[in-house]
Design an enzyme around this catalytic site. Structure first.
Site, PDB file in Angstrom:
ATOM      1  N   ASP A  67     -10.887   3.170   3.966  1.00  0.00           N
ATOM      2  CA  ASP A  67     -11.252   1.919   3.754  1.00  0.00           C
ATOM      3  C   ASP A  67     -12.709   1.504   3.951  1.00  0.00           C
ATOM      4  O   ASP A  67     -13.183   0.473   3.596  1.00  0.00           O
ATOM      5  CB  ASP A  67     -10.562   1.179   5.173  1.00  0.00           C
ATOM      6  CG  ASP A  67      -9.305   0.307   4.915  1.00  0.00           C
ATOM      7  OD1 ASP A  67      -9.217  -0.157   3.618  1.00  0.00           O
ATOM      8  OD2 ASP A  67      -8.688  -0.202   5.954  1.00  0.00           O
TER       9      ASP A  67
ATOM     10  N   GLN B 230      -4.288  -1.296   9.754  1.00  0.00           N
ATOM     11  CA  GLN B 230      -4.392  -2.500   8.970  1.00  0.00           C
ATOM     12  C   GLN B 230      -4.988  -3.615   9.787  1.00  0.00           C
ATOM     13  O   GLN B 230      -4.480  -3.759  11.092  1.00  0.00           O
ATOM     14  CB  GLN B 230      -3.180  -3.080   8.805  1.00  0.00           C
ATOM     15  CG  GLN B 230      -2.755  -4.176   8.051  1.00  0.00           C
ATOM     16  CD  GLN B 230      -3.311  -4.405   6.521  1.00  0.00           C
ATOM     17  OE1 GLN B 230      -3.322  -3.203   5.995  1.00  0.00           O
ATOM     18  NE2 GLN B 230      -3.904  -5.447   6.107  1.00  0.00           N
TER      19      GLN B 230
ATOM     20  N   LYS C 272       1.017  -1.127   0.013  1.00  0.00           N
ATOM     21  CA  LYS C 272       0.092  -0.008   0.136  1.00  0.00           C
ATOM     22  C   LYS C 272       1.028   1.347   0.126  1.00  0.00           C
ATOM     23  O   LYS C 272       0.678   2.134  -0.786  1.00  0.00           O
ATOM     24  CB  LYS C 272      -1.076   0.117   1.383  1.00  0.00           C
ATOM     25  CG  LYS C 272      -2.133  -1.060   1.164  1.00  0.00           C
ATOM     26  CD  LYS C 272      -3.015  -1.312   2.399  1.00  0.00           C
ATOM     27  CE  LYS C 272      -4.014  -2.222   2.397  1.00  0.00           C
ATOM     28  NZ  LYS C 272      -4.675  -2.452   3.334  1.00  0.00           N
TER      29      LYS C 272
END
Ligand code: NAP
Length: 286
Positions: free
Chosen positions: A120, A97, A53
């Protein structure tokens, strides 16, 4: 002829277009999009995802801010960091994460992120906005599925769609997106009865299960669009999807491979969400 949906090539094209967009706009607005990536602990799979990422951000011209916290960090320390990032103007997107260690409550953490920076798409506000069909930051993997279907002109409106899997990060939001696009949607899960017969009714079959090669030709109507979200390792250690690609690709009308299908689209959508959040924060509408 079965269409093989090339997520790798499509994701590369989107990333290139985003890099050009960021290049042009950041010079004009004297601002660059920024993404904060928080990792708690050193889970090897998470470390690979986080590294990818960050690299994708840098290639696209997004500034990445990495926060690698020890596994023992307390929930309140993590919440403090999120609060700091919520108030940091250089940061347009924040992602933590998953999974986080057991002593940290995932829902509390995801709910602490400013919904405007929730790239997200996991914050309850964004989940709610999606469910009422409002513009919002949409979870990256489902957004990637939709983007692929649009790019390949695969029909959605009026189609019968079956999603196998009801997780908050894939199954439910992808079903919401299909509904928003006017498909008739059924969500199946581990308690669903007669699953193969139900799936055989689908014009669009989306597998988000986490079981290698689970979807065989027995589940697939000839000509159906088959989207494989699964990422699994088979006995030989090879990365495979939830769909038995070799056999299903002979009957499907269109199908995503694993690897090289939905996976690469997820990162492209993360970058796209970050740019969307940056544009909104800076009032960039051109
Ligand atoms: P998850 O939270 O474990 O959910 C799996 C879902 O599959 C659950 O709803 C479960 O039903 C259902 N299921 C399990 N066994 C089943 C069975 N025998 N029959 C019918 N349904 C069954 O997984 P997830 O996070 O959604 O991820 C799903 C897969 O996608 C995994 O392989 C994951 O690695 C992959 N993934 C890929 C990406 C990407 O970027 N491509 C992103 C995220 C996830 P119950 O609810 O009844 O237990």
């Amino acid at each position: 002829m079965t269409k093989i949906i090339d997520g790798k090539a499509l994701a590369a094209k989107i990333r290139q277009e985003l890099a050009e967009e960021i290049g042009a706009l950041s010079a004009r607005y004297e601002s660059k999009p920024g993404l904060a990536v928080i990792q708690v602990g050193a889970d090897p799979a998470s470390s690979i995802y986080v590294r990818n990422k960050k690299r994708a951000c840098e290639e696209a011209g997004i500034v990445s801010f990495g926060y690698d916290l020890p596994a023992e960090v307390s929930q309140s320390e993590l919440l403090e960091l999120i609060e700091t990032l919520n108030n940091d103007e250089r940061v347009n997107g924040i992602l933590c994460q998953l999974p986080v260690p057991d002593h940290i409550d995932e829902f509390t953490i995801l709910s602490a992120i400013d919904p405007a920076k929730d790239v997200d798409g996991f914050h309850p506000v964004n989940v709610g906005l999606l469910s009422i069909g409002h513009d919002c930051l949409v979870s990256c993997t489902p957004a990637g599925v939709l983007e692929m279907m649009h790019a390949y002109d695969l029909p959605i409106e009026g189609q019968r769609c079956v999603v196998i899997g009801r997780s908050n990060i894939v199954g439910k939001p992808v079903a919401q997106l299909m509904l928003k696009e006017h498909a008739t949607v059924t969500i199946a899960h581990s308690r669903t009865k007669n699953l193969p017969a139900l799936c055989r009714e689908a014009d669009i079959l989306i597998a988000a299960i986490g079981r290698a090669g689970f979807v065989t030709t027995d589940f697939v109507k000839p000509g159906a669009t088959v989207i494989d979200v699964g990422i699994n390792r088979n006995e030989e250690g090879k990365v495979v999807g939830d769909v038995a690609f070799d056999e299903v690709s002979k009957v499907a009308g269109a199908i995503t491979p694993v690897p090289g299908g939905v996976g690469p689209m997820t990162i492209a959508m993360l970058l796209k969400n970050t740019v969307k959040a940056w544009r909104k924060a800076n009032g960039i509408i051109e």
